[in-house]
Design an enzyme around this catalytic site. Structure first.
Site, PDB file in Angstrom:
ATOM      1  N   GLY A  45       0.774  -1.236   0.000  1.00  0.00           N
ATOM      2  CA  GLY A  45       0.000   0.000   0.000  1.00  0.00           C
ATOM      3  C   GLY A  45       0.807   1.288   0.000  1.00  0.00           C
ATOM      4  N   ASP A 104      -6.868   3.186   9.071  1.00  0.00           N
ATOM      5  CA  ASP A 104      -8.302   2.901   9.164  1.00  0.00           C
ATOM      6  C   ASP A 104      -8.629   2.541  10.615  1.00  0.00           C
ATOM      7  OD1 ASP A 104     -10.920   2.214   8.757  1.00  0.00           O
ATOM      8  OD2 ASP A 104     -10.552   0.599   7.342  1.00  0.00           O
ATOM      9  N   PHE A 154     -14.865   3.148   1.190  1.00  0.00           N
ATOM     10  CA  PHE A 154     -13.770   2.387   0.617  1.00  0.00           C
ATOM     11  C   PHE A 154     -13.180   3.132  -0.579  1.00  0.00           C
ATOM     12  CE2 PHE A 154     -11.626  -1.019  -1.668  1.00  0.00           C
ATOM     13  CZ  PHE A 154     -10.924  -1.596  -0.625  1.00  0.00           C
ATOM     14  N   VAL A 155     -11.898   3.431  -0.513  1.00  0.00           N
ATOM     15  CA  VAL A 155     -11.242   4.191  -1.584  1.00  0.00           C
ATOM     16  C   VAL A 155     -10.101   3.384  -2.196  1.00  0.00           C
ATOM     17  CG1 VAL A 155     -11.843   6.430  -0.586  1.00  0.00           C
ATOM     18  CG2 VAL A 155      -9.709   5.328   0.097  1.00  0.00           C
ATOM     19  N   ASP A 161      -5.638  -0.634  -2.832  1.00  0.00           N
ATOM     20  CA  ASP A 161      -6.167  -1.626  -3.771  1.00  0.00           C
ATOM     21  C   ASP A 161      -7.561  -2.093  -3.404  1.00  0.00           C
ATOM     22  OD1 ASP A 161      -5.061  -3.067  -1.396  1.00  0.00           O
ATOM     23  OD2 ASP A 161      -5.791  -4.808  -2.510  1.00  0.00           O
ATOM     24  N   ARG A 167      -3.990  -0.206  -7.631  1.00  0.00           N
ATOM     25  CA  ARG A 167      -2.948   0.529  -6.891  1.00  0.00           C
ATOM     26  C   ARG A 167      -2.300   1.583  -7.784  1.00  0.00           C
ATOM     27  NH1 ARG A 167      -2.017  -2.347  -2.126  1.00  0.00           N
ATOM     28  NH2 ARG A 167      -2.144  -4.613  -2.290  1.00  0.00           N
TER      29      ARG A 167
HETATM   30  P1  IMP Z   1      -6.304  -0.831   9.503  1.00  0.00           P
HETATM   31  O1  IMP Z   1      -5.421  -1.907  10.022  1.00  0.00           O
HETATM   32  O2  IMP Z   1      -7.753  -1.096   9.734  1.00  0.00           O
HETATM   33  O3  IMP Z   1      -5.882   0.567   9.943  1.00  0.00           O
HETATM   34  O4  IMP Z   1      -6.196  -0.870   7.937  1.00  0.00           O
HETATM   35  C1  IMP Z   1      -5.075  -0.508   7.288  1.00  0.00           C
HETATM   36  C2  IMP Z   1      -4.936  -1.262   5.991  1.00  0.00           C
HETATM   37  O5  IMP Z   1      -6.200  -1.661   5.451  1.00  0.00           O
HETATM   38  C3  IMP Z   1      -4.321  -0.324   4.986  1.00  0.00           C
HETATM   39  O6  IMP Z   1      -2.934  -0.431   4.976  1.00  0.00           O
HETATM   40  C4  IMP Z   1      -4.965  -0.754   3.693  1.00  0.00           C
HETATM   41  O7  IMP Z   1      -4.190  -1.769   3.091  1.00  0.00           O
HETATM   42  C5  IMP Z   1      -6.307  -1.348   4.091  1.00  0.00           C
HETATM   43  N1  IMP Z   1      -7.415  -0.368   3.909  1.00  0.00           N
HETATM   44  C6  IMP Z   1      -8.117   0.286   4.861  1.00  0.00           C
HETATM   45  N2  IMP Z   1      -9.055   1.086   4.327  1.00  0.00           N
HETATM   46  C7  IMP Z   1      -8.955   0.928   2.987  1.00  0.00           C
HETATM   47  C8  IMP Z   1      -9.667   1.506   1.864  1.00  0.00           C
HETATM   48  O8  IMP Z   1     -10.575   2.348   1.977  1.00  0.00           O
HETATM   49  N3  IMP Z   1      -9.251   1.083   0.638  1.00  0.00           N
HETATM   50  C9  IMP Z   1      -8.255   0.178   0.442  1.00  0.00           C
HETATM   51  N4  IMP Z   1      -7.573  -0.375   1.450  1.00  0.00           N
HETATM   52  C10 IMP Z   1      -7.920  -0.002   2.720  1.00  0.00           C
HETATM   53 MG    MG Z   2      -4.065  -3.015   1.460  1.00  0.00          MG
END
Ligand code: IMP
Ligand code: MG
Length: 180
Positions: A45, A104, A154-155, A161, A167
């Site tokens: 990412g 996130d 979701f973006v 991705d 990506r």
């Molecule tokens: P977290 O562990 O919930 O903070 O999520 C982080 C990881 O989830 C990021 O590094 C992304 O790979 C993926 N992610 C979270 N939100 C999105 C989104 O809106 N689009 C795509 N990937 C996301």
């Molecule tokens: Mg990811």
């Protein structure tokens, strides 16, 4: 039909992203001047962000990539963070800047930050993300450098991705319903 036809809305176009990266790079250059900086991009990412951001940072920094998995393909986080390397890089006594695409729930960056602090003994650890998603944070993570804030949707693009694709979109946008 190209991938651009799959996009519903463009949230941040390339010019806007690059202008913001200029600002963040200036900040990083001044914050880390004279320090031993090791940037830790989180694959996959953080890849596009890191390439464009670091070319704007005017310091002789080092880079050590980490690869983790937390999504396993869907649009919801799986609840587990898996590290893909057997050995962590040598970050002892260095100033570490972790770079990822998006914050996130905080699960991923919490796990990475903690592991680095506990196992690598760096002098400091900071976090840079392109996007800060405004959502219920399950883990308390405070990013030090943020490109933009986004709502709870979701973006994709600029490293982000959907099931491994998109990506390489040069902007950040949302996917049309029919492609999810
Ligand atoms: P977290 O562990 O919930 O903070 O999520 C982080 C990881 O989830 C990021 O590094 C992304 O790979 C993926 N992610 C979270 N939100 C999105 C989104 O809106 N689009 C795509 N990937 C996301
Ligand atoms: Mg990811």
């Amino acid at each position: 039909m190209t991938m651009h036809d799959h996009i519903d809305q463009i949230l941040f176009d390339e010019d806007r992203i690059l202008a913001r990266l200029d600002e963040i790079a200036t900040q990083i250059t001044s914050d880390y001047e004279g320090k031993d900086l090791i940037v830790v991009p989180i694959l996959h990412g953080g890849l596009i962000l890191v390439a464009n951001l670091l070319r704007r940072v005017k310091l002789p920094l080092k880079m050590e990539c980490l690869s983790v998995e937390s999504y396993h393909g869907g649009t919801e986080s799986s609840g587990e963070v898996t590290f893909n390397q057997l050995r962590l890089p040598d970050l002892k006594n260095a100033h570490v800047l972790i770079i990822d695409d998006i914050l996130d729930s905080g699960r991923t960056l919490d796990a990475i930050g903690r592991k680095i602090v506990e196992e690598c003994a760096p002098d400091s650890v900071k976090i840079c993300v392109l996007l800060d998603k405004k959502t219920e944070r399950a883990f308390e993570v405070h990013p030090d450098y943020v490109g933009f804030e986004v709502g709870d949707e979701f973006v994709i693009g600029y490293g982000l991705d959907y099931q491994g694709r998109y990506r390489n979109l040069p902007y950040i946008g949302t996917l049309k319903e029919e492609f999810i």
